[in-house]
Design a protein around this motif. Sequence first.
Motif, PDB file in Angstrom:
ATOM      1  N   VAL A 188       0.890  -1.407  -0.223  1.00  0.00           N
ATOM      2  CA  VAL A 188      -0.106  -0.039  -0.201  1.00  0.00           C
ATOM      3  C   VAL A 188       0.624   1.413   0.092  1.00  0.00           C
ATOM      4  O   VAL A 188       0.443   2.328  -0.332  1.00  0.00           O
ATOM      5  CB  VAL A 188      -1.065  -0.025   1.142  1.00  0.00           C
ATOM      6  N   ALA A 189       1.881   1.296   0.278  1.00  0.00           N
ATOM      7  CA  ALA A 189       2.642   2.424   0.686  1.00  0.00           C
ATOM      8  C   ALA A 189       4.269   2.602  -0.063  1.00  0.00           C
ATOM      9  O   ALA A 189       4.723   3.631   0.002  1.00  0.00           O
ATOM     10  CB  ALA A 189       3.112   2.642   2.150  1.00  0.00           C
ATOM     11  N   ASP A 190       4.806   1.531  -0.464  1.00  0.00           N
ATOM     12  CA  ASP A 190       6.361   1.700  -1.004  1.00  0.00           C
ATOM     13  C   ASP A 190       6.782   0.513  -1.951  1.00  0.00           C
ATOM     14  O   ASP A 190       6.958  -0.372  -1.620  1.00  0.00           O
ATOM     15  CB  ASP A 190       7.144   1.768   0.378  1.00  0.00           C
ATOM     16  N   ILE A 191       6.757   0.964  -3.170  1.00  0.00           N
ATOM     17  CA  ILE A 191       7.034   0.114  -4.282  1.00  0.00           C
ATOM     18  C   ILE A 191       8.695  -0.484  -3.918  1.00  0.00           C
ATOM     19  O   ILE A 191       8.725  -1.694  -4.314  1.00  0.00           O
ATOM     20  CB  ILE A 191       6.908   0.682  -5.739  1.00  0.00           C
ATOM     21  N   LYS A 192       9.467   0.293  -3.468  1.00  0.00           N
ATOM     22  CA  LYS A 192      10.914  -0.182  -3.369  1.00  0.00           C
ATOM     23  C   LYS A 192      10.926  -1.245  -2.480  1.00  0.00           C
ATOM     24  O   LYS A 192      11.592  -2.197  -2.466  1.00  0.00           O
ATOM     25  CB  LYS A 192      11.977   0.939  -2.989  1.00  0.00           C
ATOM     26  N   PHE A 193      10.383  -0.988  -1.290  1.00  0.00           N
ATOM     27  CA  PHE A 193      10.243  -1.938  -0.144  1.00  0.00           C
ATOM     28  C   PHE A 193       9.661  -3.239  -0.845  1.00  0.00           C
ATOM     29  O   PHE A 193      10.116  -4.362  -0.427  1.00  0.00           O
ATOM     30  CB  PHE A 193       9.295  -1.337   1.002  1.00  0.00           C
ATOM     31  N   TRP A 194       8.662  -3.325  -1.414  1.00  0.00           N
ATOM     32  CA  TRP A 194       7.926  -4.344  -2.024  1.00  0.00           C
ATOM     33  C   TRP A 194       8.821  -5.248  -3.113  1.00  0.00           C
ATOM     34  O   TRP A 194       9.163  -6.182  -2.868  1.00  0.00           O
ATOM     35  CB  TRP A 194       6.617  -3.867  -2.954  1.00  0.00           C
ATOM     36  N   GLU A 195       9.763  -4.481  -3.632  1.00  0.00           N
ATOM     37  CA  GLU A 195      10.706  -5.014  -4.791  1.00  0.00           C
ATOM     38  C   GLU A 195      11.603  -5.684  -3.809  1.00  0.00           C
ATOM     39  O   GLU A 195      12.103  -6.839  -4.116  1.00  0.00           O
ATOM     40  CB  GLU A 195      11.212  -3.919  -5.655  1.00  0.00           C
ATOM     41  N   ARG A 196      11.961  -5.164  -2.681  1.00  0.00           N
ATOM     42  CA  ARG A 196      12.853  -5.876  -1.707  1.00  0.00           C
ATOM     43  C   ARG A 196      12.446  -7.169  -1.365  1.00  0.00           C
ATOM     44  O   ARG A 196      12.938  -8.038  -1.130  1.00  0.00           O
ATOM     45  CB  ARG A 196      13.508  -4.959  -0.724  1.00  0.00           C
ATOM     46  N   LEU A 197      11.072  -7.075  -0.896  1.00  0.00           N
ATOM     47  CA  LEU A 197      10.505  -8.118  -0.200  1.00  0.00           C
ATOM     48  C   LEU A 197      10.425  -9.294  -1.123  1.00  0.00           C
ATOM     49  O   LEU A 197      10.509 -10.462  -0.616  1.00  0.00           O
ATOM     50  CB  LEU A 197       9.087  -7.807   0.317  1.00  0.00           C
ATOM     51  N   LYS A 198      10.248  -9.092  -2.563  1.00  0.00           N
ATOM     52  CA  LYS A 198      10.182 -10.259  -3.216  1.00  0.00           C
ATOM     53  C   LYS A 198      11.486 -10.875  -3.534  1.00  0.00           C
ATOM     54  O   LYS A 198      11.425 -12.090  -4.132  1.00  0.00           O
ATOM     55  CB  LYS A 198       9.719  -9.422  -4.883  1.00  0.00           C
ATOM     56  N   LEU A 199      12.614 -10.392  -3.115  1.00  0.00           N
ATOM     57  CA  LEU A 199      13.994 -10.948  -3.142  1.00  0.00           C
ATOM     58  C   LEU A 199      14.355 -11.850  -2.101  1.00  0.00           C
ATOM     59  O   LEU A 199      14.930 -12.736  -2.195  1.00  0.00           O
ATOM     60  CB  LEU A 199      14.996  -9.976  -3.378  1.00  0.00           C
ATOM     61  N   LEU A 200      13.153 -11.828  -1.072  1.00  0.00           N
ATOM     62  CA  LEU A 200      13.584 -12.382   0.293  1.00  0.00           C
ATOM     63  C   LEU A 200      13.056 -14.039  -0.067  1.00  0.00           C
ATOM     64  O   LEU A 200      12.069 -14.073  -0.496  1.00  0.00           O
ATOM     65  CB  LEU A 200      12.954 -11.936   1.334  1.00  0.00           C
ATOM     66  N   HIS A 201      13.621 -14.774   0.700  1.00  0.00           N
ATOM     67  CA  HIS A 201      13.234 -16.275   0.768  1.00  0.00           C
ATOM     68  C   HIS A 201      12.706 -16.489   2.336  1.00  0.00           C
ATOM     69  O   HIS A 201      13.590 -16.718   3.099  1.00  0.00           O
ATOM     70  CB  HIS A 201      14.456 -17.135   0.133  1.00  0.00           C
ATOM     71  N   TRP A 215      15.710  -8.968   9.844  1.00  0.00           N
ATOM     72  CA  TRP A 215      14.482  -8.598  10.436  1.00  0.00           C
ATOM     73  C   TRP A 215      14.540  -7.107  11.006  1.00  0.00           C
ATOM     74  O   TRP A 215      13.192  -6.371  10.955  1.00  0.00           O
ATOM     75  CB  TRP A 215      14.151  -9.621  11.807  1.00  0.00           C
ATOM     76  N   GLU A 216      15.358  -6.576  11.535  1.00  0.00           N
ATOM     77  CA  GLU A 216      15.596  -4.951  11.892  1.00  0.00           C
ATOM     78  C   GLU A 216      15.158  -4.381  10.778  1.00  0.00           C
ATOM     79  O   GLU A 216      14.524  -3.404  10.912  1.00  0.00           O
ATOM     80  CB  GLU A 216      17.057  -5.007  12.308  1.00  0.00           C
ATOM     81  N   TYR A 217      15.589  -4.554   9.546  1.00  0.00           N
ATOM     82  CA  TYR A 217      15.502  -3.724   8.345  1.00  0.00           C
ATOM     83  C   TYR A 217      13.715  -3.798   8.207  1.00  0.00           C
ATOM     84  O   TYR A 217      13.106  -2.924   7.891  1.00  0.00           O
ATOM     85  CB  TYR A 217      16.319  -4.244   7.173  1.00  0.00           C
ATOM     86  N   MET A 299       4.072 -14.309  -4.441  1.00  0.00           N
ATOM     87  CA  MET A 299       4.451 -14.184  -3.320  1.00  0.00           C
ATOM     88  C   MET A 299       3.765 -14.892  -2.218  1.00  0.00           C
ATOM     89  O   MET A 299       4.215 -15.322  -1.242  1.00  0.00           O
ATOM     90  CB  MET A 299       4.642 -12.627  -3.110  1.00  0.00           C
ATOM     91  N   ILE A 300       2.422 -14.791  -2.249  1.00  0.00           N
ATOM     92  CA  ILE A 300       1.485 -15.026  -1.119  1.00  0.00           C
ATOM     93  C   ILE A 300       1.561 -16.589  -1.333  1.00  0.00           C
ATOM     94  O   ILE A 300       1.821 -17.433  -0.280  1.00  0.00           O
ATOM     95  CB  ILE A 300       0.345 -14.309  -1.303  1.00  0.00           C
ATOM     96  N   LEU A 301       1.406 -17.301  -2.434  1.00  0.00           N
ATOM     97  CA  LEU A 301       1.157 -18.533  -2.488  1.00  0.00           C
ATOM     98  C   LEU A 301       2.470 -19.403  -2.198  1.00  0.00           C
ATOM     99  O   LEU A 301       2.486 -20.504  -2.118  1.00  0.00           O
ATOM    100  CB  LEU A 301       0.414 -18.823  -3.759  1.00  0.00           C
ATOM    101  N   THR A 302       3.634 -18.687  -2.653  1.00  0.00           N
ATOM    102  CA  THR A 302       4.960 -19.382  -2.328  1.00  0.00           C
ATOM    103  C   THR A 302       5.117 -19.544  -0.633  1.00  0.00           C
ATOM    104  O   THR A 302       5.809 -20.407  -0.073  1.00  0.00           O
ATOM    105  CB  THR A 302       6.053 -18.610  -2.703  1.00  0.00           C
ATOM    106  N   ASN A 303       4.358 -18.695   0.033  1.00  0.00           N
ATOM    107  CA  ASN A 303       4.747 -18.559   1.493  1.00  0.00           C
ATOM    108  C   ASN A 303       3.634 -18.968   2.423  1.00  0.00           C
ATOM    109  O   ASN A 303       3.880 -19.366   3.516  1.00  0.00           O
ATOM    110  CB  ASN A 303       5.018 -16.909   1.988  1.00  0.00           C
ATOM    111  N   TYR A 304       2.305 -19.026   1.872  1.00  0.00           N
ATOM    112  CA  TYR A 304       1.097 -19.378   2.590  1.00  0.00           C
ATOM    113  C   TYR A 304       0.377 -20.422   1.843  1.00  0.00           C
ATOM    114  O   TYR A 304       0.179 -20.377   0.758  1.00  0.00           O
ATOM    115  CB  TYR A 304       0.360 -18.210   3.102  1.00  0.00           C
ATOM    116  N   GLU A 305       0.016 -21.311   2.927  1.00  0.00           N
ATOM    117  CA  GLU A 305      -0.838 -22.458   2.215  1.00  0.00           C
ATOM    118  C   GLU A 305      -2.105 -22.111   1.725  1.00  0.00           C
ATOM    119  O   GLU A 305      -2.712 -21.250   2.574  1.00  0.00           O
ATOM    120  CB  GLU A 305      -0.905 -23.732   3.839  1.00  0.00           C
TER     121      GLU A 305
END
Length: 365
Positions: A188-201, A215-217, A299-305
């Motif tokens: 809802v608020a930050d495309i750059k943050f979203w792009e970074r989240l997509k890279l996380l496993h 986690w702190e980030y 992103m959602i279906l990779t992480n949530y059942e």
Amino acid sequence: MSAGHGQDTDIYLGSSVFQELKFWLVNLNSVIDQFFIFTDKNTGSFCLEQLTSCVSALKGAEIILIQGGEKNKSIKSVKFLWEALASKGASRHSLLINLGGGMITDLGGFVASTFNRGIPFIHIPTSLLGMIDASIGGKTGINLGNIKNQVGTFRLPKAIFIYPEFLCTLARYELLSGFAEIIKIALVADIKFWERLKLLHLPDLVNVKANMDIWEYLICSSVELKCRIVEQDFCDETVREILNFGHTIGHAIESLSLEKGVTPLSHGHAISLGMICESFLSVLKAGMKKIDQESIINMILTNYEYYPLSIMDSDFIMEFIDHDKKRRSTGARFSLLNAPGNAVYGIPCTPSEIIKSIDFYRTFV
Ligand code: GLY
């Protein structure tokens, strides 16, 4: 960090927050003469000892314990707390320290904002959801019967101390539950943050200790974004509504899973599934591109059942939304995305559009 309403809440984050809490309490010495720590039995056994052994000023604090669990976020617990505070001589010169997840910070914040017409309080959130969402922004509340947060106030804590090491005490499903709200705030608020989240496993991050810097980030970014939104609309009348993305249908799915019993979905898990449906509505009603919808769903279906929904479940969800709509004067209005990082609120959707979004969800079975 400012947490809204033109008043500042001091927000501290990191491995040395207890050190900062020590100094913060020393500065209060002239105005505060008694400390109360409010927590639940489960959190108490994991985190209370850690807190009081690091912060010697809290060794003599009065401890008020209740049973954990959403069903105890009730008027009965409020009365118990008011009476405990009264019997121990609490006044406006007392500080209530809410140590726990969202249930404790919501309930403790409500009690502090009403006892003696308001006594000072701080939050020490111990769950991921509490750290990045519930403790931020001054909402307090309790449930009335089955209706979540129907009674509450807007009142900011004096300070929030976020100790990410507490995440090590959490089960995987609790981390995932909080992570859904991190996905939401990015969307809802930050495309750059979203792009970074997509890279996380995410499965790697479950080893919290080995990934403390990440986690702190994640916590710091989410808290900053939420504060920025709350500052613009403390009383949740306009733009703060964007924080409801995924929640209109997500709450209905959460309630359905509670109704069915057995293994109910966590709040964040249900919200993540709600975001799948509401991404569909975002394409339909707010012009989001299909490619963005696909990356959100991926992103959602990779992480949530996946949680199967039958036709009868759709009826339940529609009834739940209809009921919710009647409680609000605004009708069935959704917070949707134009694009990741950019949300709109107050978008009306018809029952047939909502049903289409659930049918769409069902295609992923
Ligand atoms: N959890 C949404 C809000 O604080 O407004």
